[in-house]
Design a protein around this motif. Structure first.
Motif, short mmCIF file in Angstrom:
data_model
loop_
_atom_site.label_atom_id
_atom_site.label_comp_id
_atom_site.label_asym_id
_atom_site.label_seq_id
_atom_site.Cartn_x
_atom_site.Cartn_y
_atom_site.Cartn_z
N GLU A 88 -0.71 3.65 19.14
CA GLU A 88 -0.52 3.99 17.72
C GLU A 88 0.86 4.59 17.44
O GLU A 88 1.16 4.95 16.31
N HIS A 89 1.68 4.71 18.51
CA HIS A 89 3.03 5.30 18.39
C HIS A 89 2.98 6.72 17.80
O HIS A 89 3.76 7.08 16.90
N ILE A 90 2.05 7.51 18.31
CA ILE A 90 1.92 8.91 17.89
C ILE A 90 2.74 9.78 18.85
O ILE A 90 2.50 9.76 20.05
N PRO A 91 3.71 10.53 18.34
CA PRO A 91 4.52 11.37 19.25
C PRO A 91 3.74 12.59 19.73
O PRO A 91 2.86 13.10 19.02
N LEU A 92 4.07 13.05 20.93
CA LEU A 92 3.43 14.26 21.46
C LEU A 92 3.77 15.44 20.56
O LEU A 92 4.91 15.58 20.11
N PHE A 93 2.79 16.31 20.34
CA PHE A 93 2.94 17.38 19.36
C PHE A 93 2.53 18.72 19.97
O PHE A 93 1.82 18.79 20.97
N ALA A 94 3.01 19.80 19.34
CA ALA A 94 2.63 21.16 19.75
C ALA A 94 1.34 21.56 19.04
O ALA A 94 1.06 21.11 17.92
N GLU A 96 0.20 24.55 17.79
CA GLU A 96 0.18 25.46 16.65
C GLU A 96 0.53 24.76 15.33
O GLU A 96 -0.21 24.81 14.37
N SER A 97 1.71 24.13 15.28
CA SER A 97 2.17 23.50 14.03
C SER A 97 1.75 22.05 13.94
O SER A 97 1.78 21.47 12.85
N GLN A 98 1.40 21.44 15.08
CA GLN A 98 1.12 20.01 15.19
C GLN A 98 2.37 19.17 14.93
O GLN A 98 2.30 17.95 14.72
N ASP A 99 3.54 19.79 14.98
CA ASP A 99 4.80 19.07 14.80
C ASP A 99 5.20 18.37 16.10
O ASP A 99 4.88 18.84 17.20
N PRO A 100 5.93 17.25 15.99
CA PRO A 100 6.39 16.54 17.19
C PRO A 100 7.29 17.42 18.06
O PRO A 100 8.14 18.15 17.54
N VAL A 101 7.11 17.33 19.36
CA VAL A 101 7.89 18.13 20.31
C VAL A 101 9.38 17.85 20.17
O VAL A 101 10.21 18.74 20.35
N ARG A 102 9.73 16.63 19.82
CA ARG A 102 11.15 16.26 19.75
C ARG A 102 11.89 17.05 18.66
O ARG A 102 13.12 17.13 18.66
N GLU A 103 11.15 17.66 17.72
CA GLU A 103 11.78 18.43 16.65
C GLU A 103 12.13 19.86 17.08
O GLU A 103 12.76 20.60 16.32
N PHE A 104 11.74 20.25 18.29
CA PHE A 104 11.96 21.61 18.76
C PHE A 104 13.35 21.77 19.37
O PHE A 104 14.00 20.79 19.73
N ASP A 105 13.75 23.03 19.50
CA ASP A 105 15.04 23.33 20.13
C ASP A 105 14.93 23.26 21.66
O ASP A 105 15.85 22.80 22.33
N PHE A 106 13.80 23.75 22.19
CA PHE A 106 13.57 23.76 23.63
C PHE A 106 12.22 23.14 23.96
O PHE A 106 11.24 23.32 23.22
N LEU A 107 12.19 22.44 25.07
CA LEU A 107 10.93 22.06 25.70
C LEU A 107 10.94 22.72 27.07
O LEU A 107 11.71 22.34 27.95
#
Length: 621
Positions: A88-94, A96-107
């Motif tokens: 389904e091309h769903i990006p991995l998410f965090a 708490e926010s359910q936001d895509p990991v790629r939007e974060f500053d650090f992994l």
């Protein structure tokens, strides 16, 4: 209202959807527009395993105490959701926010064991982050690794931007402040990495070059950037009572591996077992203040509603105020339905007395770890246990009402003979005999002795880092020798034997002491479909063997080869406090079967006690 990354239709299709919805009690929610740094903290295994990990809880709490930072949690999706996310091309998410990991500053990825390495690639892949650090752009998060396996980061070097070597409470604030400063002046990714390389304990793999001899051994390992340090120094917290601790940990919706309050009482170990990496890399031993622990116990039980508290340590018996702490916990909480768990105890009268006070002996078994069956091998590994101590401890346990004992051993130790192997079931039988020496009317049902063997794996920064391993077939033969000898024992009906998988052991051995060249095997194995390799049902050894064949990497070079004492190792650029000269001395003493006293009996000048201002025990040389 927070929108879930997965819709109801998907959640109904997958196993344990509560792994992915977040919003648990004590999880931290912040306004992402009001913070400067977003940090996705990842444990590359399934939620139930990762949510039990104390190190991740500590960092989650520590980062979220900063007003400018929001730390969220990420775990590896189980295979059912992994498949759907790709389809389904769903990006991995965090969570708490359910936001895509790629939007974060650090992994940030905690690296606890070698067989999670393909899951690290899964996390990067599903996040849409380029697998190789060299391919990442200004839009990608900074990928940083830490944890015990980071003391040999080289098999993963190409996939990480940074490694944090040591304990997280030390220089993470300095690193996050540097990121903010670089961001404020619109600095580049490379400029931040150069700033990070200046911070003690931070390793930037792309700033180093490895060269090899014709025989495949490491020739040199040198910095290629002026900001990179020649030696990376492990970071150590000297005052454990002064650093933050998560007294309000997340309470999962589903049962996890450690479904209890975890109270860390000390770090490090005085024992000096020569096979044990944790006992070496977490030196020196540091204790938490008793009053601080009492306060934490109150707060954590109140904030979580848990009904069990576990005292966490490499060797709980060696905590100098254990008696006072356990007495306090019993008096304060036992009448309130709170159970007390005491892992990592030694076999002695004091420990058994403590266990008798805190356990329901009708429901529990005792666990001892002699590690080797013969006294000769226990001396080789510096276990510090005699057979008399083991049997005396077993006798006292049986007299105290226990009838179930678990014994843990290792096979494939350096210098092991067939006689040493046979001594494992013989020792288990002698333990069982102690039970049957008790008068019948005083026994508590039938005796059950379960003994298990894992296969020894040489680890970096241990005296056994020079040791050779064996083939998969040889490991299986050793387990067969033990199993056959068990059938010859007088009390065989009271004995049960389990052993670890030999094929997994060989792979762990490769990546424990691997160099950068083994990274291509990891990548190929992942491309072939390897995932969740620490799970027996998911592990596929044929795919791994295909990965070695496809990449032309010689597996036996990393496992079967004898190491020269002067060989340059891929991890030698890291200073963990324990000196290589001490490890050599201990290796040589092991080969002679000589025992080294524990740190409280005599300082052996390993280097760790004087590390970063540490104080030696009294009674040093």
């Amino acid at each position: 209202m927070r929108k879930l990354a997965l819709n109801d239709e998907i959640l109904l299709k997958i196993e344990k959807p509560a792994r992915y919805i977040g919003n648990e009690i004590n999880s931290v929610m912040k306004d992402k527009d009001q913070v400067d740094i977003r940090f996705a903290m990842c444990f590359p295994d399934v939620y139930e395993i990762g949510e039990s990990h104390l190190g991740m809880k500590i960092l989650y709490d520590m980062f979220n105490r900063r007003d400018d930072t929001w730390c969220e949690r990420v775990y590896s999706p189980w295979t059912d959701l992994d498949r759907i996310m790709r389809e389904e091309h769903i990006p991995l998410f965090a969570l708490e926010s359910q936001d895509p990991v790629r939007e974060f500053d650090f992994l940030g990825i905690t690296i606890q064991y070698e067989m999670c390495y393909t899951n690290i690639l899964q996390v990067l892949d599903l996040s849409g982050i380029p697998l190789f650090s060299k391919d990442r752009t200004e839009e990608d998060p900074i990928v940083i690794g830490g944890g015990p396996c980071a003391v040999n980061p080289e098999p993963l070097a190409d996939f990480f931007d940074l490694f944090y070597i040591g304990e997280g409470e030390t220089v993470y604030d300095e690193l996050l402040d540097a990121y903010k400063e670089n961001k404020k002046k619109n600095g580049t990714r490379k400029e931040f990495l150069e700033m990070a390389a200046e911070i003690e304990g931070i390793y930037v793999p792309q700033f180093y070059d490895a060269e090899y001899h014709e025989d495949g051994t490491l020739k040199s390992f040198e910095p290629n950037n002026p900001h990179a340090k020649r030696t990376i120094k492990k970071q150590v917290v000297m005052d454990l009572s002064a650093v933050p601790y998560p007294t309000k940990p997340v309470v999962p919706f589903i049962k996890v591996t450690q479904d209890r309050v975890v109270l860390e009482i000390q770090r490090g170990c005085i024992r000096g077992c020569r096979f044990c990496q944790a006992g070496m890399i977490y030196r020196p031993t540091r204790e938490k203040n008793l009053e601080t622990l009492k306060q934490y116990a109150y707060e954590m039980l109140k904030n979580t509603g848990h009904e069990e508290i576990s005292l966490s340590s490499l060797s709980s018996s060696d905590y100098s105020q254990l008696k006072e702490l356990v007495t306090f916990l019993i008096e304060e909480f036992k009448g309130k339905g709170i159970n007390i768990s005491l892992p990592s105890l030694r076999i002695d009268s004091f420990s058994l007395d403590v266990m008798g006070k805190v356990q329901d002996i009708k429901k529990s078994s005792l666990t001892f770890a002699p590690e080797a069956g013969s006294q000769r091998m226990r001396n080789v590994i510096n276990k510090g246990l005699t057979e008399e101590m083991i049997l005396d401890g077993a006798s006292k346990a049986f007299e105290g009402g226990w009838n179930k004992v678990k014994l843990y051993f290792m096979l494939g130790l350096p210098g092991e003979t067939e006689e040493d192997m046979k001594e494992i079931p013989r020792l288990a039988d002698r333990v069982a005999r102690k039970y049957y020496e008790i008068p019948k009317d005083q026994r508590n049902g039938k005796c059950q002795i379960t003994f298990s063997t894992s296969f020894f794996i040489p680890k970096p920064f241990t005296p056994f880092q020079w040791a050779e391993m064996f083939t998969q077939e040889d490991y299986i033969h050793r387990a067969h020798v033990v199993n056959q000898e068990m059938k010859e024992q007088l009390n065989r009906k009271s004995l049960k034997y389990n052993w670890h998988e030999a094929d997994v052991t060989v792979l762990e051995g490769v990546f424990a002491r691997g160099d950068r060249r083994t990274g291509q095997v990891l990548l190929e194995a992942y491309r072939l479909g390897c995932l969740y390799d620490s799970w027996s049902d998911e592990f596929d050894n044929e795919k791994w063997m295909q990965a070695f064949e496809n990449t032309g990497v010689d597996l036996e070079f990393y496992t079967m080869r004898k190491r020269d004492l002067d060989e340059l190792f891929p991890w030698d650029f890291i200073d963990v406090g324990v000196s290589k000269s001490f490890l050599k001395r201990e290796w040589e003493r092991a080969m002679k079967g000589e025992v080294t006293p524990n740190c409280r009996e005599r300082c052996s000048a390993c280097g760790a006690m004087c590390y970063q201002g540490g104080v030696c025990f009294e009674g040093k040389n």
